[in-house]
Design a protein around this motif. Structure first.
Motif, PDB file in Angstrom:
ATOM      1  N   ARG A  68       0.813  -1.212   0.000  1.00 29.79           N
ATOM      2  CA  ARG A  68       0.000   0.000   0.000  1.00 29.79           C
ATOM      3  C   ARG A  68       0.849   1.266   0.000  1.00 29.79           C
ATOM      4  O   ARG A  68       0.389   2.324  -0.410  1.00 29.79           O
ATOM      5  N   TYR A  69       2.089   1.151   0.458  1.00 26.81           N
ATOM      6  CA  TYR A  69       2.946   2.344   0.476  1.00 26.81           C
ATOM      7  C   TYR A  69       3.155   2.873  -0.941  1.00 26.81           C
ATOM      8  O   TYR A  69       3.032   4.076  -1.199  1.00 26.81           O
ATOM      9  N   ALA A  70       3.465   1.970  -1.874  1.00 30.93           N
ATOM     10  CA  ALA A  70       3.699   2.403  -3.250  1.00 30.93           C
ATOM     11  C   ALA A  70       2.416   2.908  -3.904  1.00 30.93           C
ATOM     12  O   ALA A  70       2.454   3.804  -4.755  1.00 30.93           O
ATOM     13  N   VAL A  71       1.278   2.366  -3.506  1.00 26.72           N
ATOM     14  CA  VAL A  71      -0.003   2.827  -4.053  1.00 26.72           C
ATOM     15  C   VAL A  71      -0.288   4.251  -3.577  1.00 26.72           C
ATOM     16  O   VAL A  71      -0.722   5.112  -4.356  1.00 26.72           O
ATOM     17  N   LEU A  72      -0.023   4.505  -2.306  1.00 28.76           N
ATOM     18  CA  LEU A  72      -0.291   5.826  -1.736  1.00 28.76           C
ATOM     19  C   LEU A  72       0.784   6.844  -2.099  1.00 28.76           C
ATOM     20  O   LEU A  72       0.521   8.050  -2.140  1.00 28.76           O
ATOM     21  N   ASN A  73       1.991   6.357  -2.374  1.00 27.81           N
ATOM     22  CA  ASN A  73       3.130   7.231  -2.698  1.00 27.81           C
ATOM     23  C   ASN A  73       3.841   6.667  -3.926  1.00 27.81           C
ATOM     24  O   ASN A  73       4.932   6.110  -3.821  1.00 27.81           O
ATOM     25  N   PRO A  74       3.226   6.793  -5.098  1.00 34.21           N
ATOM     26  CA  PRO A  74       3.745   6.102  -6.284  1.00 34.21           C
ATOM     27  C   PRO A  74       5.095   6.604  -6.784  1.00 34.21           C
ATOM     28  O   PRO A  74       5.844   5.838  -7.389  1.00 34.21           O
ATOM     29  N   THR A  75       5.412   7.862  -6.564  1.00 37.84           N
ATOM     30  CA  THR A  75       6.669   8.396  -7.126  1.00 37.84           C
ATOM     31  C   THR A  75       7.555   9.063  -6.088  1.00 37.84           C
ATOM     32  O   THR A  75       8.782   9.077  -6.242  1.00 37.84           O
ATOM     33  N   LYS A 108       7.349  -0.814  -4.903  1.00 41.42           N
ATOM     34  CA  LYS A 108       7.238  -1.726  -6.041  1.00 41.42           C
ATOM     35  C   LYS A 108       7.093  -0.914  -7.317  1.00 41.42           C
ATOM     36  O   LYS A 108       6.224  -0.046  -7.418  1.00 41.42           O
ATOM     37  N   THR A 109       7.932  -1.216  -8.297  1.00 38.57           N
ATOM     38  CA  THR A 109       7.914  -0.473  -9.561  1.00 38.57           C
ATOM     39  C   THR A 109       7.508  -1.342 -10.741  1.00 38.57           C
ATOM     40  O   THR A 109       7.313  -0.839 -11.840  1.00 38.57           O
ATOM     41  N   GLY A 110       7.385  -2.622 -10.532  1.00 38.80           N
ATOM     42  CA  GLY A 110       7.014  -3.552 -11.590  1.00 38.80           C
ATOM     43  C   GLY A 110       7.031  -4.953 -11.017  1.00 38.80           C
ATOM     44  O   GLY A 110       7.281  -5.156  -9.821  1.00 38.80           O
ATOM     45  N   LYS A 155      12.394  -0.504  -5.551  1.00 37.65           N
ATOM     46  CA  LYS A 155      13.383   0.550  -5.347  1.00 37.65           C
ATOM     47  C   LYS A 155      13.391   0.942  -3.880  1.00 37.65           C
ATOM     48  O   LYS A 155      12.375   0.849  -3.183  1.00 37.65           O
ATOM     49  N   PRO A 156      14.548   1.381  -3.385  1.00 38.47           N
ATOM     50  CA  PRO A 156      14.615   1.823  -1.983  1.00 38.47           C
ATOM     51  C   PRO A 156      13.793   3.077  -1.756  1.00 38.47           C
ATOM     52  O   PRO A 156      13.535   3.857  -2.682  1.00 38.47           O
ATOM     53  N   THR A 157      13.376   3.263  -0.522  1.00 37.67           N
ATOM     54  CA  THR A 157      12.630   4.466  -0.144  1.00 37.67           C
ATOM     55  C   THR A 157      13.352   5.165   1.001  1.00 37.67           C
ATOM     56  O   THR A 157      14.114   4.546   1.739  1.00 37.67           O
ATOM     57  N   ALA A 158      13.093   6.462   1.118  1.00 36.35           N
ATOM     58  CA  ALA A 158      13.746   7.265   2.160  1.00 36.35           C
ATOM     59  C   ALA A 158      12.699   7.997   2.977  1.00 36.35           C
ATOM     60  O   ALA A 158      11.761   8.588   2.425  1.00 36.35           O
ATOM     61  N   ARG A 159      12.843   7.959   4.288  1.00 30.30           N
ATOM     62  CA  ARG A 159      12.026   8.773   5.169  1.00 30.30           C
ATOM     63  C   ARG A 159      12.735  10.111   5.366  1.00 30.30           C
ATOM     64  O   ARG A 159      13.918  10.137   5.736  1.00 30.30           O
TER      65      ARG A 159
END
Length: 620
Positions: free
Chosen positions: A469-476, A500-502, A507-511
């Protein structure tokens, strides 16, 4: 075949292996699944290997000898044993003595079972990864499962699970064609029904016709491993009911009993109580309430006075400890103050916090009262360290000397003081230091992957697939958390996961934590406290004001294998990192701390934060 019968319950066991083949109760010939082979209805089992490099073997504790220990008008106790000898050293035979006991008492609606494991001096190396008891109730009768007041539901069958669609791992299934149509389109996953040791004292199954309950009651946690908040499986689809004593779930594959060559060890697991109840109604809540009441009765009777093994000490053969835990943190309170509702426990001597990964010994825990006082009763004779932690306070406490508990002794430690990690005053903080990520933002699940039980439930985090859900809520872009503006309950995603990109691509994420500083002390040292509630093959790198800096200010390196993100755990093993930051890294005005999770092998690499705090340098 061996039979135990007290006129209420009749238990049949295979001889000499000691597997539970039949439980007769209230007109039901067999509570257990008759369609299963006899050794797959009710049994003890372990996962073991000769060394950490060998593949685990499942062993259902097949015994080779049987004897009657006690036979009176009020009690029967029987024993099934397996004895290892040195002649077996060349064979793939478990180097462990096993004594598996069953007890039935007059007038009691159920039976007790416990086991004694023993590894003698000079015996070969042994690794035990899991120990438990498993029950397979009749699948045509038992469809309703109850774990807690807010975790009860009609469950899918094994056949429903096999017909469903397997999701990201084999245990999670989307029900596409279940026998009961109300379950269609829901997700079922045995990890959704996990529970902390401190809450896992009764669970089981209910049959509607006849109205009968089958319950696993664990009256004490002393023989479990990992402390009061260690999580493990309970009941799940099958139907299956478990009494798990220890496993690597929510810890790591290294959470095991490791017995080196020649290391002696002995431990008693249990007794647990298998309780059966019934009534003339049809409401599950009546049997559930009765099972909870019976659990309280069993808990108050602990330690039981009827097991005949010399390895299970009675109350008079045990000791106790009492004291008062205080906290000294001048930045929270100018005065030393009581550690309210703190966890205090005795466990195997070790380092600070080592009780989390203790599997060999016994543990005894309690909570302090509002003034910090505590008493731990019924402690087995032995040498222990006294450990603790305080909700609302970071870090772990350990008493400065080992304690010797002897039968009948009452050890008093008086006032003891915990000095939590602290270098300077708090500049800002995120979250609540309670070893859980539950206070952070937990999203709604994918509408196509919902378990109705966890809608409007305090354990919303048990919904399947929340990591995506993180990638859905924060796609880019990643969320920016602004101190003084953002609310961690709404803006801090509960798990720091990859984007998730595919298909199979991440890809890594940063807080990004944005905050203002005034009067920066350039020659001073600031401290960033990172308390983690969970870590799964993750690496957190810390950078200050420059996300592209080649060298991180700090890195955890790869940490954790508790897999709590995938298993809906909201926490695994607790850890605390203290990062020292030179004041020259900050500027007067706007600053940003970047927390980057760099490992991207799959969807479950990540951490759950418990609490984050930035401290100013100590006053000069």
């Amino acid at each position: 075949m061996v039979e135990m019968d007290n006129g209420i319950v009749k238990l049949q066991l295979s001889k000499p292996t000691g597997h539970m083949t039949s439980i007769r109760y209230d007109g039901i010939d067999n509570i257990l699944e008759d369609g299963n082979p006899e050794m797959n209805r009710g049994y003890w089992d372990i996962m073991w290997s000769k060394s950490e490099n060998e593949k685990n073997v499942l062993f259902k504790l097949d015994c080779t000898n049987f004897r009657v220990i006690v036979e009176t008008k009020n009690q029967v106790e029987i024993s099934f044993t397996k004895t290892w000898n040195v002649a077996s050293v060349k064979d793939n035979v478990l180097p462990l003595n096993i004594d598996k006991r069953f007890i039935m008492l007059t007038g009691v609606s159920g039976f007790y079972t416990y086991a004694i494991f023993e590894h003698l001096k000079g015996w070969p190396e042994l690794h035990i990864d899991e120990a438990r008891i498993a029950f397979k109730p009749d699948k045509d009768l038992f469809h309703y499962m109850a774990i807690s007041d807010n975790m009860q539901k009609i469950m899918p069958t094994d056949e429903d699970m096999k017909r469903g669609k397997t999701l990201d791992y084999k245990e999670a299934v989307l029900l596409t064609n279940p026998t009961n149509p109300i379950l269609k389109g829901q997700v079922d996953d045995k990890y959704q029904y996990s529970c902390e040791n401190q809450e896992n004292h009764v669970h089981g199954w209910i049959s509607s016709q006849p109205h009968v309950g089958f319950w696993v009651i664990t009256p004490s946690d002393e023989f479990r491993s990992g402390g009061p908040v260690k999580q493990d499986l309970t009941s799940h689809s099958g139907p299956t009911a478990l009494a798990v004593f220890f496993s690597g779930h929510y810890a790591s594959p290294e959470f095991r009993i490791k017995l080196h060559n020649g290391e002696p060890w002995k431990k008693v697991f249990g007794p647990i109580f298998i309780y059966l109840n019934s009534d003339s109604g049809n409401k599950p809540v009546t049997l559930w309430k009765d099972a909870k009441q019976q659990m309280m009765i069993e808990t108050k009777k602990w330690p039981y006075d009827f097991p005949s093994s010399k390895d299970f000490p009675s109350a008079r053969q045990r000791g106790s400890i009492a004291g008062r835990l205080l906290v000294r943190d001048m930045y929270l309170n100018k005065n030393i103050h009581p550690a309210k509702s703190a966890y205090v426990g005795l466990a195997t001597p070790g380092d600070v916090g080592s009780w989390q990964e203790d599997t060999k010994g016994y543990q005894f825990w309690t909570r302090t009262d509002a003034m910090g006082y505590f008493t731990i009763e019924n402690v087995r004779e032995g040498i222990y360290d006294l450990y603790g932690w305080v909700p609302g306070i970071i870090g772990d406490y350990k008493y400065n000397r080992m304690l010797i508990i002897k039968p009948g002794t009452k050890v008093k430690v008086g006032n003891i003081v915990y000095d939590p990690p602290r270098n300077g005053p708090t500049l800002w903080e995120i979250g609540i230091p309670d070893r859980s990520a539950a206070e952070f933002y937990v999203p709604d699940p994918n509408p196509r992957l919902v378990t109705h039980l966890f809608i409007n439930n305090t354990e919303k985090f048990r919904q399947y697939g929340l990591w995506e859900r993180y990638a859905v809520l924060n796609p880019t872009k990643d969320v920016v958390y602004r101190i003084g503006v953002s609310d961690y309950r709404k803006h801090w995603f509960f798990a720091h996961v990859n984007r998730k990109t595919g298909k199979n691509m991440y890809k890594p994420t940063a807080r990004k934590i944005v905050f203002d500083l005034k009067n920066v002390i350039e020659k001073g040292t600031y401290t960033l406290r990172l308390a983690l509630a969970s870590a799964s093959l993750a690496e957190i790198q810390v950078r200050i004001n420059n996300p592209s800096a080649k060298r991180a200010e700090f890195t955890t390196r790869q940490i954790g294998r508790d897999n709590a993100i995938a298993r809906h755990g909201i926490h695994g093993l607790y850890s605390l990192y203290s990062v020292k930051i030179s004041g020259s890294q900050f500027v007067n005005g706007r600053n940003t701390i970047y927390l980057t999770q760099t490992r991207v092998q799959g969807p479950f690499n990540g951490v759950m934060y418990d609490y984050i705090r930035l401290e100013a340098p100590p006053p000069q």
